[in-house]
Write an enzyme that holds these catalytic residues in place. Structure first.
Site, PDB file in Angstrom:
ATOM      1  N   HIS A  47       0.826  -1.200   0.000  1.00  0.00           N
ATOM      2  CA  HIS A  47       0.000   0.000   0.000  1.00  0.00           C
ATOM      3  C   HIS A  47       0.871   1.265   0.000  1.00  0.00           C
ATOM      4  CE1 HIS A  47      -3.638   2.254   0.779  1.00  0.00           C
ATOM      5  NE2 HIS A  47      -3.008   2.915   1.745  1.00  0.00           N
ATOM      6  N   GLU A  69      -1.619  -5.147  -4.722  1.00  0.00           N
ATOM      7  CA  GLU A  69      -2.296  -4.701  -3.502  1.00  0.00           C
ATOM      8  C   GLU A  69      -3.768  -5.113  -3.526  1.00  0.00           C
ATOM      9  OE1 GLU A  69      -3.166  -0.661  -3.339  1.00  0.00           O
ATOM     10  OE2 GLU A  69      -3.776  -0.683  -1.242  1.00  0.00           O
ATOM     11  N   ASN A 429     -60.351  48.251  10.287  1.00  0.00           N
ATOM     12  CA  ASN A 429     -61.238  48.644  11.365  1.00  0.00           C
ATOM     13  C   ASN A 429     -62.308  49.590  10.865  1.00  0.00           C
ATOM     14  OD1 ASN A 429     -60.694  47.253  13.636  1.00  0.00           O
ATOM     15  ND2 ASN A 429     -59.140  48.658  14.397  1.00  0.00           N
TER      16      ASN A 429
END
Lengths: 710, 120
Positions: A47, A69, A429
């Site tokens: 590796h 590997e 209102n």
């Protein structure tokens, strides 16, 4: 020796150690083929040779070793047995590697190819392909055109445990372009259940950038597997419509994101408030979700507007945030200038004083024109009001005409924005409670068409907005009985008609008998008053039963900088907003209390006063002669007793923050020329607070005791 | 003050390369030869760790696990060096608490971009 040679040399030395290690491990493995530690040793050696080899320019070695590997990786996983054949091949492979390393720039020999081929035979099918040796994504280049992306990033709650700072990721997004980040705090559990090492926040980011989607994805490369991440392109810079057509509506965005169901949305749409507010109220989405959707709308709009701007136009579009920055800077400048004036004032240098005065003049002009840039005509909101009136009057089957006056009256942009909701509420209102039905009006001999007048005009440093209607007006008797019922008023009290009418601003007060879906939602006039007070304005109502009512809203021109009167009490400095101040008089120690209480003589009338020293619980000796600042509060005069009146001052208002939002009588703070802090008094609430306090005290204590305390 | 990065690798050449790259970019570097060595040297100010996975004694995965369960360095970024063929290892490393990874073989600019990304 160059650094590269140095590194290659280091690798060769290392390989020189590794290859004998590989050989001895292989020899031992020949004797004990089941020993997993030996297999690991072989694998690690291979590796490292592979990994380092390719980094230091030994590509051929790396590629060949990769095959070996790979086989040993399978051996490690128990998928390929350690056979005599395998060991033979590996020994040969090791020799080849050694040979290859010995000759610089060497190429793979035929023998190596043969070994590799044989080794590959041993590998189960899927693993056989050689490594691509390539990592990372191709970042797409910035195209120069800006796109808008919607990114939703919900990290795993354990993200902090991986050493990742989610805020750093957001910062990275900001580096890509203009990002509007909205944090969602909805998922944060209660304090008892909260694990501080977990992250419960999640974010919506609206990003305007010239980078591609992959660049955004790259930001999250290490966390995307464990996080909920979505990146969607909302708006492309090149093609697409022009700025005139609107972007998606808020509802569409929320449904598209799956935050709200289309049916729920439709139900919510049937009522008339602002959609975002409604959805939040109904608990369908959180406020943050709405804000986030609005930010998206904004970002897209911005990009579209940018595209549609004609370069030859005489005006320039500037993002509001830039203006805010500018106003902040000017604020800082004004503070620094005040400091300069203060310092220079103590010096004898005439030349320096001249310069300081010049700077004062310039900074005043700069302040005025900067604040002027932020001014918008209020007429920009009128269209919306017309729509409200039209829709509601139709819904209520009333015939109403809206007359607007003073559309070009200018107000600070922030004030206009925050004024919108209260004003719409007042209009509602009037429509809902004020104007009667056409039949009712006809019966009273009024014209069938009702009329609402909306006017805005300047009045001194203020803007006066009036909404008046010719409806039924407010009945003081209804208010009285309601106030008594709500225990806001004692049955014996005898307030004036005007005072009675202003009870409609008390929390929880609603005179409407039935609750309609327009007003009377429980968000009443008290909220209107609160909103307007938050803008440092005031509101009052006048009404005549039978012939209509009129609401007067008074607002300051700007929120950022005011003229104030600086006063001192003990060591503390306070600012009284100048518009409230009438005059200043002296309070002589002997004279105090001679008028039977806290009253001071002002020419031919007696004016009650408040001692700031007592109210703010300041210790220390009061001076022989105190000063009284006479302020007018709701048409009445009240005195504020201070130690010293320092003078008029430009005051840059700084917020006190949320912690102090409930402190009454103080509206903010400012930084003085010497860097210390002065509180800005909010005169109206202060006086009301004090008189409420006094009333409470006097109802329990004897008058005589009160006289003593004066 | 410059940040300190620990590079953990049993291959001296990789260590050297990582170390050179980081020192050139102005970082302080501590080198460790395997997981056990790394744990021994882990004291004082260490802002980030770059570790290989395959190492004798204490391997990379074990090292990450140990650091994440310690108190002092629990939240520092840890980058693992993996290879394309080691996807399982990578997953294992992520589960152990790695912040990110660099795929071998890599070039100096790749290390720097990952370091700059995580070390803010």
């Amino acid at each position: 020796m160059s650094r590269k040679d140095q590194m290659q040399q280091a690798f060769l030395e290392e390989a020189g150690d590794l290859l004998p290690e590989l050989e001895s491990a292989l020899l031992e493995l020949d004797e004990r083929p089941e020993d997993s530690e030996l297999i690991n040793r072989v694998f690690r050696a291979l590796h490292t040779i592979k990994g380092s080899g390719s980094m230091f320019g030994f590509e051929a070695v790396a590629e060949f070793t990769h095959t070996v590997e790979t086989v040993f990786d399978q051996v490690r996983n128990g998928e390929v047995p350690v056979s005599k054949e395998l060991l033979d091949l590996t020994f040969r492979a090791k020799d080849e590697i050694q040979a290859l390393l010995a000759e610089p720039g060497g190429q793979a020999s035929e023998a190596m190819a043969a070994i590799a081929a044989e080794l590959r035979q041993m590998i189960p099918a899927a693993e056989a392909s050689p490594s691509s040796g390539h990592s990372g994504r191709q970042a797409s280049q910035g195209s120069g055109d800006e796109n808008v992306y919607r990114i939703r990033f919900k990290p795993d709650t354990n993200i902090l445990a991986t050493g990742t700072n989610p805020l750093a990721l957001l910062d990275e997004l900001r580096e890509l372009g203009r990002a509007h980040v909205i944090a969602h705090a909805e998922d944060i559990p209660n304090l008892q259940e909260l694990d501080p090492e977990q992250c419960h926040y999640w974010w919506d980011v609206i990003l305007t950038t010239d980078q591609g989607k992959n660049s955004i994805r790259d930001v999250f490369i290490f966390v995307e597997d464990d996080s909920e991440l979505s990146i969607e392109l909302l708006e492309e810079g090149v093609a697409g419509g022009d700025g005139s057509e609107g972007y998606k509506r808020l509802g569409e965005i929320l449904t598209e994101r799956g935050d709200v169901d289309p049916q729920e949305l439709q139900a919510a749409l049937d009522s008339q408030k602002r959609l975002g507010e409604l959805l939040v109220q109904a608990g369908l989405v959180s406020e943050t979700q709405v804000r986030s959707a609005l930010a998206e709308q904004e970002a897209v709009r911005e990009v579209r507007e940018k595209r549609s701007v004609d370069p030859a136009e005489s005006s320039v579009r500037v993002p509001a945030a830039k203006l805010d920055d500018l106003v902040n800077l000017v604020g800082e400048l004004v503070i620094a200038q005040a400091r300069l004036s203060q310092t220079v004032g103590g010096l004898a240098d005439q030349e320096l004083r001249g310069i300081a005065e010049e700077i004062e003049r310039l900074s005043d002009e700069l302040r005025d024109s900067t604040l002027g840039i932020r001014m918008l005509p209020i007429g920009s909101s009128f269209g919306k009001f017309r729509r409200v009136v039209r829709d509601l009057s139709r819904q209520k089957q009333k015939d109403i005409e809206l007359i607007t006056e003073g559309a070009d009256t200018e107000l600070d942009k922030t004030v206009i924005e925050r004024l919108n909701d209260p004003l719409v509420h007042l209009l509602r209102n009037s429509i809902d409670h004020g104007i009667e039905s056409p039949e009712e009006r006809a019966a009273q001999g009024k014209p069938e068409q009702g009329r609402i007048v909306f006017s805005a005009r300047h009045s001194g440093g203020n803007v006066l907005i009036t909404i008046s209607d010719d409806g039924r007006g407010i009945d003081p008797e209804t208010i009285r009985s309601k106030a008594i019922e709500k225990e806001l008023l004692s049955p014996e009290a005898d307030p004036s008609e005007k005072e009675l009418i202003n009870y409609i601003f008390e929390p929880g007060f609603s005179t409407s008998k039935e609750i309609s879906d327009i007003s009377g939602r429980g968000v009443g006039m008290d909220v209107v008053k609160q909103n307007i007070s938050a803008l440092r304005g005031s509101v009052e109502v006048e009404s005549e039963k039978g012939s209509g009512s009129s609401v007067k809203v008074t607002l300051p021109l700007t929120l950022a900088i005011i003229e104030g009167l600086q006063v001192r009490v003990d060591e503390e400095h306070y600012i009284i907003p100048l518009p409230a101040v009438n005059e200043c008089i002296e309070l002589n120690g002997q004279e105090a209390g001679t008028h039977g209480g806290r009253l001071v003589r002002l020419r031919d009338q007696l004016v009650p006063y408040i001692k700031l020293r007592d109210w703010f619980c300041l210790e220390g000796e009061k001076p022989e002669i105190e000063q009284v600042v006479i302020v007018s509060v709701e048409d009445k005069l009240v005195g504020l007793v201070v130690d010293e009146v320092i003078g008029q001052q430009q005051t840059v208002i700084k917020n006190l923050g949320r912690v102090y939002k409930d402190v009454r009588g103080v509206s903010g703070a400012t930084i003085k020329g010497d860097g210390s802090i002065a509180l800005i008094l909010d005169v109206d609430p202060l006086v009301r607070e004090v008189s409420a306090h006094e009333a409470a005290v006097s109802s329990t204590a004897k008058t005589a005791q009160r006289a003593e305390t004066v | 003050m410059s940040k300190t990065i620990m590079t953990v690798d049993d291959s001296s050449s990789v260590r050297q390369m990582v170390s050179f790259t980081l020192k050139d970019a102005g970082y302080e570097v501590i080198e460790a030869t395997d997981g056990q060595d790394a744990l021994n040297r882990l004291k004082g100010s260490v802002d980030m760790i770059i570790t290989d996975l395959n190492m004798p004694n204490v391997d990379g995965i074990e090292l990450i696990r140990k650091i994440r369960s310690s108190t002092g360095y629990k939240f520092i970024p840890i980058v693992m060096l993996t290879t394309e063929s080691q996807d399982e290892k990578k997953q294992e490393g992520k589960k152990a608490g790695a912040s990110g990874w660099i795929v071998k073989p890599f070039k100096p600019p790749q290390i720097l971009s990952v370091v700059q990304k995580l070390l803010k």
